[in-house]
Design a protein around this motif. Structure first.
Motif, PDB file in Angstrom:
ATOM      1  N   GLY A 104       0.814  -1.214   0.000  1.00 27.84           N
ATOM      2  CA  GLY A 104       0.000   0.000   0.000  1.00 27.84           C
ATOM      3  C   GLY A 104       0.845   1.261   0.000  1.00 27.84           C
ATOM      4  N   ALA A 105       1.926   1.274   0.766  1.00 23.44           N
ATOM      5  CA  ALA A 105       2.813   2.437   0.818  1.00 23.44           C
ATOM      6  C   ALA A 105       3.473   2.658  -0.543  1.00 23.44           C
ATOM      7  CB  ALA A 105       3.868   2.254   1.906  1.00 23.44           C
ATOM      8  N   SER A 108       0.844   3.908  -3.009  1.00 25.97           N
ATOM      9  CA  SER A 108       0.485   5.303  -2.723  1.00 25.97           C
ATOM     10  C   SER A 108       1.561   6.269  -3.216  1.00 25.97           C
ATOM     11  CB  SER A 108       0.289   5.499  -1.221  1.00 25.97           C
ATOM     12  OG  SER A 108      -0.854   4.793  -0.793  1.00 25.97           O
ATOM     13  N   LYS A 109       2.802   5.828  -3.183  1.00 21.14           N
ATOM     14  CA  LYS A 109       3.905   6.683  -3.614  1.00 21.14           C
ATOM     15  C   LYS A 109       4.003   6.765  -5.140  1.00 21.14           C
ATOM     16  CE  LYS A 109       8.891   7.334  -3.181  1.00 21.14           C
ATOM     17  NZ  LYS A 109      10.124   6.887  -2.523  1.00 21.14           N
ATOM     18  N   VAL A 113      -3.425   6.756  -7.025  1.00 21.58           N
ATOM     19  CA  VAL A 113      -4.421   6.251  -6.082  1.00 21.58           C
ATOM     20  C   VAL A 113      -5.457   7.324  -5.763  1.00 21.58           C
ATOM     21  CG1 VAL A 113      -2.776   4.632  -5.064  1.00 21.58           C
ATOM     22  CG2 VAL A 113      -3.035   6.898  -4.068  1.00 21.58           C
ATOM     23  N   SER A 114      -6.605   6.897  -5.254  1.00 18.24           N
ATOM     24  CA  SER A 114      -7.609   7.858  -4.790  1.00 18.24           C
ATOM     25  C   SER A 114      -7.364   8.136  -3.311  1.00 18.24           C
ATOM     26  CB  SER A 114      -9.025   7.296  -4.997  1.00 18.24           C
ATOM     27  OG  SER A 114      -9.239   6.187  -4.159  1.00 18.24           O
ATOM     28  N   ASP A 115      -7.760   9.317  -2.872  1.00 18.39           N
ATOM     29  CA  ASP A 115      -7.561   9.692  -1.470  1.00 18.39           C
ATOM     30  C   ASP A 115      -8.244   8.713  -0.527  1.00 18.39           C
ATOM     31  OD1 ASP A 115      -6.105  11.912  -2.233  1.00 18.39           O
ATOM     32  OD2 ASP A 115      -7.812  13.281  -2.111  1.00 18.39           O
ATOM     33  N   SER A 118      -6.600   5.219  -0.440  1.00 12.50           N
ATOM     34  CA  SER A 118      -5.197   5.162  -0.022  1.00 12.50           C
ATOM     35  C   SER A 118      -4.997   5.619   1.423  1.00 12.50           C
ATOM     36  CB  SER A 118      -4.334   6.008  -0.957  1.00 12.50           C
ATOM     37  OG  SER A 118      -4.691   7.376  -0.868  1.00 12.50           O
ATOM     38  N   ILE A 119      -6.029   6.132   2.081  1.00  5.40           N
ATOM     39  CA  ILE A 119      -5.856   6.638   3.439  1.00  5.40           C
ATOM     40  C   ILE A 119      -5.418   5.536   4.394  1.00  5.40           C
ATOM     41  CG2 ILE A 119      -8.306   6.423   4.085  1.00  5.40           C
ATOM     42  CD1 ILE A 119      -5.838   9.178   5.221  1.00  5.40           C
ATOM     43  N   ALA A 121      -3.617   2.890   3.696  1.00  3.49           N
ATOM     44  CA  ALA A 121      -2.202   2.621   3.424  1.00  3.49           C
ATOM     45  C   ALA A 121      -1.326   3.708   4.034  1.00  3.49           C
ATOM     46  CB  ALA A 121      -1.964   2.531   1.918  1.00  3.49           C
ATOM     47  N   LYS A 122      -1.767   4.947   3.923  1.00  2.00           N
ATOM     48  CA  LYS A 122      -1.004   6.062   4.487  1.00  2.00           C
ATOM     49  C   LYS A 122      -0.890   5.908   6.007  1.00  2.00           C
ATOM     50  CE  LYS A 122      -1.007  11.041   5.023  1.00  2.00           C
ATOM     51  NZ  LYS A 122      -1.835  12.178   5.229  1.00  2.00           N
ATOM     52  N   TYR A 165     -11.158   6.479   6.491  1.00  3.14           N
ATOM     53  CA  TYR A 165     -11.736   6.293   5.155  1.00  3.14           C
ATOM     54  C   TYR A 165     -13.056   7.067   5.037  1.00  3.14           C
ATOM     55  CZ  TYR A 165     -14.425   3.806   1.553  1.00  3.14           C
ATOM     56  OH  TYR A 165     -15.219   3.486   0.483  1.00  3.14           O
TER      57      TYR A 165
END
Length: 184
Positions: A104-105, A108-109, A113-115, A118-119, A121-122, A165
């Motif tokens: 996920g990280a 996301s990098k 991705v969508s916000d 990806s939240i 994963a962040k 999310y």
């Protein structure tokens, strides 16, 4: 050699990356485990209808069979309904949390991705190994029936990830509504 491993079929090599990809290397296996892990989907119907990716029922049945054979998932009769089964992550499946956090990280990098998607994963990347460990303990309680951890008063990791999310979804909806009203 680790004698607890179960050999399902001959492997191309003894490389740990190759062997892991032989077990998890298709899109759908990862999605099924993800949905069990992060979405708490434990019945066939929930796994079939709850995923954005739209898995077909025959593919889901095949992936569940594979995950069962590899020992990542277990299956038990649902005591509330004679014709339903409950799928659970095994310890082997639960220990994939750090792998999912890192995938996920990375995604996301490097990927668009969508916000809202990806939240989680962040937050897992920011929380690091201590958050992953707490999440794995939570999964052990849910999927393996182990005794709850000592932090019973505070919200669990899955609950915090879900709340983040939902917060992103609400913020996006509010921004869209304001935009349509000409406020933004």
């Amino acid at each position: 050699m680790n004698e607890t491993r179960k050999t399902v079929a001959p492997h191309r090599s003894g490389c740990p990356i190759n062997l892991t990809l032989e077990v998890l290397g298709d899109k759908w296996s990862l999605i099924v485990v993800r949905d069990m892990m992060f979405g708490d989907r434990r019945h066939f119907r929930e796994l079939l209808t709850g995923s954005e990716e739209g898995i077909a029922s025959n593919i889901l049945a095949d992936r569940l069979r594979r995950l069962l054979a590899e020992g990542l998932v277990s299956k038990a009769d649902d005591p509330s309904h004679k014709q339903k089964s409950i799928y659970s992550l095994t310890e082997k499946g639960i220990e994939l949390v750090p792998v999912f956090a890192m995938i996920g990280a990375w995604g996301s990098k490097w990927l668009p991705v969508s916000d809202e998607l990806s939240i989680r994963a962040k937050l897992l990347a920011e929380g690091g190994p201590s958050l992953w460990d707490a999440f794995m303990e939570e999964l052990r309680e849910t999927h393996l029936g182990l005794a709850p951890a000592q932090n019973a008063g505070e919200p669990g990791v899955r609950m915090r990830l879900q709340a983040a999310y939902e917060e992103v979804l609400a913020r996006k909806a509010s921004t869209a509504l304001a935009s349509r009203a000409g406020v933004v």
